[in-house]
Design an enzyme around this catalytic site. Structure first.
Site, PDB file in Angstrom:
ATOM      1  N   CYS A   1       1.350 -10.049   2.544  1.00  0.00           N
ATOM      2  CA  CYS A   1       1.469  -9.907   1.087  1.00  0.00           C
ATOM      3  C   CYS A   1       2.515  -8.839   0.714  1.00  0.00           C
ATOM      4  CB  CYS A   1       0.080  -9.536   0.555  1.00  0.00           C
ATOM      5  SG  CYS A   1       0.050  -8.862  -1.102  1.00  0.00           S
TER       6      CYS A   1
ATOM      7  N   CYS B   1       1.450  -6.127  -1.717  1.00  0.00           N
ATOM      8  CA  CYS B   1       0.510  -5.188  -1.081  1.00  0.00           C
ATOM      9  C   CYS B   1       1.286  -4.094  -0.350  1.00  0.00           C
ATOM     10  CB  CYS B   1      -0.391  -5.915  -0.082  1.00  0.00           C
ATOM     11  SG  CYS B   1      -1.412  -7.206  -0.839  1.00  0.00           S
TER      12      CYS B   1
END
Length: 104
Positions: free
Chosen positions: A29, A32
């Protein structure tokens, strides 16, 4: 920043004295990864009022499913064993602090 798992989530988050900000995250991600320095700074600056931890959704499906986390990153604040706030998506530190002001 501390990492929590399905196995220690109850002890580290649910039973914590301080409010805990949990980032539900994943290696794949990009937003993230973008949040990592923001959360590290937050953990350092607010460490006496807030604990900041990460939970890898791929390695910890039990907790991820229990809180119905579908998007990464999802941030949840737990206080007194209960989720009291939930936010989805990367954000600048200033905005994150603003959103956390009512739970700190």
């Amino acid at each position: 920043m501390a990492e929590v798992t399905d196995a220690d989530f109850a002890a580290e988050v649910i039973e914590a004295e301080l409010p805990v900000l949990v980032e539900f995250t994943a290696d794949w991600c990009p937003p993230c990864r973008q949040m990592a320095p923001v959360l590290s700074a937050l953990a350092e600056e607010e460490g006496d009022r807030l604990r900041v931890v990460q939970l890898d959704v791929d390695r910890n499906p039990e907790t991820t499913n229990a809180y119905k986390v579908l998007s990464m990153p999802t941030f949840m604040v737990f206080r007194g064993g209960e989720p009291v706030k939930s936010m989805v998506g990367a954000r600048p530190k200033r905005l994150l602090l603003q959103e956390l002001s009512d739970v700190l």
